[in-house]
Design a protein around this motif. Structure first.
Motif, PDB file in Angstrom:
ATOM      1  N   ARG A   1      25.535 -14.438  53.570  1.00 29.66           N
ATOM      2  CA  ARG A   1      26.906 -14.032  53.091  1.00 29.66           C
ATOM      3  C   ARG A   1      27.435 -12.641  53.617  1.00 29.66           C
ATOM      4  O   ARG A   1      28.551 -12.229  53.222  1.00 29.66           O
ATOM      5  N   HIS A   2      26.513 -11.855  54.559  1.00 36.44           N
ATOM      6  CA  HIS A   2      27.192 -10.710  55.227  1.00 36.44           C
ATOM      7  C   HIS A   2      28.243 -11.163  56.170  1.00 36.44           C
ATOM      8  O   HIS A   2      28.340 -12.133  56.691  1.00 36.44           O
ATOM      9  N   ALA A   3      29.157 -10.303  56.039  1.00 36.47           N
ATOM     10  CA  ALA A   3      30.460 -10.444  57.045  1.00 36.47           C
ATOM     11  C   ALA A   3      30.349 -10.582  58.560  1.00 36.47           C
ATOM     12  O   ALA A   3      31.023 -11.177  59.197  1.00 36.47           O
ATOM     13  N   MET A   4      29.255  -9.859  59.060  1.00 38.23           N
ATOM     14  CA  MET A   4      29.032  -9.742  60.554  1.00 38.23           C
ATOM     15  C   MET A   4      28.114 -11.094  60.679  1.00 38.23           C
ATOM     16  O   MET A   4      27.734 -11.051  62.068  1.00 38.23           O
ATOM     17  N   PHE A   5      27.653 -11.938  59.911  1.00 40.53           N
ATOM     18  CA  PHE A   5      26.602 -13.128  60.518  1.00 40.53           C
ATOM     19  C   PHE A   5      27.394 -14.207  60.047  1.00 40.53           C
ATOM     20  O   PHE A   5      28.222 -14.655  59.011  1.00 40.53           O
ATOM     21  N   ARG A   6      27.335 -15.263  61.174  1.00 38.17           N
ATOM     22  CA  ARG A   6      27.703 -16.611  61.215  1.00 38.17           C
ATOM     23  C   ARG A   6      26.461 -17.618  61.656  1.00 38.17           C
ATOM     24  O   ARG A   6      25.743 -17.190  62.405  1.00 38.17           O
ATOM     25  N   GLU A   7      26.582 -18.687  60.869  1.00 32.55           N
ATOM     26  CA  GLU A   7      25.655 -19.735  61.307  1.00 32.55           C
ATOM     27  C   GLU A   7      26.228 -20.559  62.746  1.00 32.55           C
ATOM     28  O   GLU A   7      27.292 -20.474  62.607  1.00 32.55           O
ATOM     29  N   GLY A   8      25.200 -20.952  63.319  1.00 37.08           N
ATOM     30  CA  GLY A   8      25.529 -21.761  64.553  1.00 37.08           C
ATOM     31  C   GLY A   8      26.198 -20.865  65.869  1.00 37.08           C
ATOM     32  O   GLY A   8      26.312 -19.666  65.729  1.00 37.08           O
ATOM     33  N   VAL A   9      26.003 -21.688  66.874  1.00 33.78           N
ATOM     34  CA  VAL A   9      26.751 -20.903  68.370  1.00 33.78           C
ATOM     35  C   VAL A   9      28.190 -20.724  68.167  1.00 33.78           C
ATOM     36  O   VAL A   9      28.990 -21.575  67.924  1.00 33.78           O
TER      37      VAL A   9
ATOM     38  N   ARG B   1      11.098 -20.724  50.837  1.00 37.15           N
ATOM     39  CA  ARG B   1      11.219 -19.481  51.039  1.00 37.15           C
ATOM     40  C   ARG B   1      12.361 -19.166  52.175  1.00 37.15           C
ATOM     41  O   ARG B   1      13.218 -18.143  51.997  1.00 37.15           O
ATOM     42  N   GLU B   2      12.543 -19.944  53.037  1.00 41.75           N
ATOM     43  CA  GLU B   2      13.551 -19.614  54.256  1.00 41.75           C
ATOM     44  C   GLU B   2      15.158 -19.619  53.442  1.00 41.75           C
ATOM     45  O   GLU B   2      16.168 -19.109  53.710  1.00 41.75           O
ATOM     46  N   THR B   3      15.112 -21.018  52.340  1.00 41.08           N
ATOM     47  CA  THR B   3      16.409 -21.140  51.550  1.00 41.08           C
ATOM     48  C   THR B   3      16.872 -19.748  51.082  1.00 41.08           C
ATOM     49  O   THR B   3      17.895 -19.253  50.877  1.00 41.08           O
ATOM     50  N   HIS B   4      15.660 -19.271  50.444  1.00 42.85           N
ATOM     51  CA  HIS B   4      15.727 -18.002  49.460  1.00 42.85           C
ATOM     52  C   HIS B   4      16.210 -16.755  50.637  1.00 42.85           C
ATOM     53  O   HIS B   4      17.260 -15.790  50.106  1.00 42.85           O
ATOM     54  N   LEU B   5      15.678 -16.656  51.700  1.00 39.83           N
ATOM     55  CA  LEU B   5      16.186 -15.640  52.692  1.00 39.83           C
ATOM     56  C   LEU B   5      17.393 -15.662  53.201  1.00 39.83           C
ATOM     57  O   LEU B   5      18.159 -15.046  53.365  1.00 39.83           O
ATOM     58  N   SER B   6      17.628 -17.046  53.276  1.00 43.54           N
ATOM     59  CA  SER B   6      19.262 -17.249  53.893  1.00 43.54           C
ATOM     60  C   SER B   6      20.264 -16.640  52.980  1.00 43.54           C
ATOM     61  O   SER B   6      21.364 -16.330  53.433  1.00 43.54           O
ATOM     62  N   MET B   7      20.031 -16.642  51.559  1.00 48.19           N
ATOM     63  CA  MET B   7      20.963 -16.151  50.769  1.00 48.19           C
ATOM     64  C   MET B   7      21.177 -14.514  50.851  1.00 48.19           C
ATOM     65  O   MET B   7      22.275 -14.211  50.508  1.00 48.19           O
ATOM     66  N   TYR B   8      20.230 -14.139  51.302  1.00 48.81           N
ATOM     67  CA  TYR B   8      20.443 -12.628  51.615  1.00 48.81           C
ATOM     68  C   TYR B   8      21.065 -12.027  52.803  1.00 48.81           C
ATOM     69  O   TYR B   8      22.191 -11.323  52.737  1.00 48.81           O
ATOM     70  N   ILE B   9      21.006 -12.905  53.795  1.00 49.72           N
ATOM     71  CA  ILE B   9      21.819 -12.636  54.910  1.00 49.72           C
ATOM     72  C   ILE B   9      23.124 -13.515  55.243  1.00 49.72           C
ATOM     73  O   ILE B   9      24.099 -13.237  55.816  1.00 49.72           O
TER      74      ILE B   9
ATOM     75  N   VAL C   1      25.945 -11.129  64.387  1.00 47.49           N
ATOM     76  CA  VAL C   1      24.908 -11.938  64.591  1.00 47.49           C
ATOM     77  C   VAL C   1      24.969 -13.465  64.408  1.00 47.49           C
ATOM     78  O   VAL C   1      25.789 -13.607  63.448  1.00 47.49           O
ATOM     79  N   SER C   2      24.900 -14.349  64.966  1.00 47.99           N
ATOM     80  CA  SER C   2      25.058 -15.747  64.958  1.00 47.99           C
ATOM     81  C   SER C   2      23.228 -16.350  64.667  1.00 47.99           C
ATOM     82  O   SER C   2      22.650 -15.748  65.500  1.00 47.99           O
ATOM     83  N   GLY C   3      23.281 -17.202  63.954  1.00 43.35           N
ATOM     84  CA  GLY C   3      22.029 -17.690  63.632  1.00 43.35           C
ATOM     85  C   GLY C   3      21.802 -19.006  63.627  1.00 43.35           C
ATOM     86  O   GLY C   3      22.585 -19.650  63.333  1.00 43.35           O
ATOM     87  N   LEU C   4      20.455 -19.323  64.363  1.00 46.18           N
ATOM     88  CA  LEU C   4      20.366 -20.932  64.339  1.00 46.18           C
ATOM     89  C   LEU C   4      18.989 -21.197  63.531  1.00 46.18           C
ATOM     90  O   LEU C   4      18.126 -20.197  63.556  1.00 46.18           O
TER      91      LEU C   4
END
Length: 197
Positions: A48-56, A38-46, A27-30
């Protein structure tokens, strides 16, 4: 498969990203320029996941999923899907999944009510009991739809109790045990109340 999710740290986006990651997808996330607490809190959960990257990323996505019409149309993907609470007839929206009122961990709420779609709805309200679905089950179902054979329809989610026989889009009816679900959610709220406020 690799998916791009806009508004990935919103409450709804977070639960979809979790479901996609649990199903073994990349998953890439924007997200917006600034995050709420709340969004900052939730961002900490996902985050650091190895299959997640921020941005395109430099890849073609199986689908670009946006919430509430926030997709950037310039991104390469096989499908663009919008997830929303109300129908939108904008021609740019190829496919749209419509949600009912949802409940689950980290939702906007207080002791007695959920904040949904700009409204405060009491947990003991008849509308909530007839129409509300658990976000985890809904997002797990959407994850399965996204990773299917590629022929996405427009979908609408309902509880089994209120599911109509005919609709202008494919209907998905889910069952739930709202009494047990709410008991669990109230315990979660009591334990992590600081993060809800």
């Amino acid at each position: 498969m690799h998916f791009l999710v806009s508004q990935c740290y919103s409450w709804e986006g977070y639960h979809l990203v979790q479901a996609l990651l649990e199903d073994g997808h990349e998953v890439s996330g924007l997200h917006g320029q600034s995050l709420s607490d709340r969004e900052t809190h939730l961002s900490m959960y996902i985050g650091r996941h190895a299959m997640f990257r921020e941005g395109v990323q430099d890849t073609e996505y199986k689908a670009h999923v946006s919430f509430f019409g926030t997709a950037e149309r310039s991104v390469e993907s096989k499908h663009h899907i919008d997830i929303s609470y109300a129908a939108d007839d904008t021609p740019e929206l190829e496919k749209q999944i419509l949600l009912p009122i949802l409940y689950g961990e980290w939702m906007a709420r207080d002791e007695e009510a959920v904040q949904w779609h700009g409204k405060r709805i009491l947990f003991d309200d008849e509308y909530f009991h007839r129409n509300a679905l658990p976000i985890k089950s809904v997002m797990q179902t959407i994850s399965k739809l996204l990773s299917g054979d590629g022929s996405m329809n427009n979908y609408r989610f309902y509880t089994k109790e209120v599911c109509p026989e005919q609709e202008d889009r494919a209907v998905i009816a889910l069952t739930r045990n709202i009494k047990d679900d709410l008991s669990s959610l109230h315990k979660h709220y009591a334990q992590f109340r600081f993060f809800y406020e």
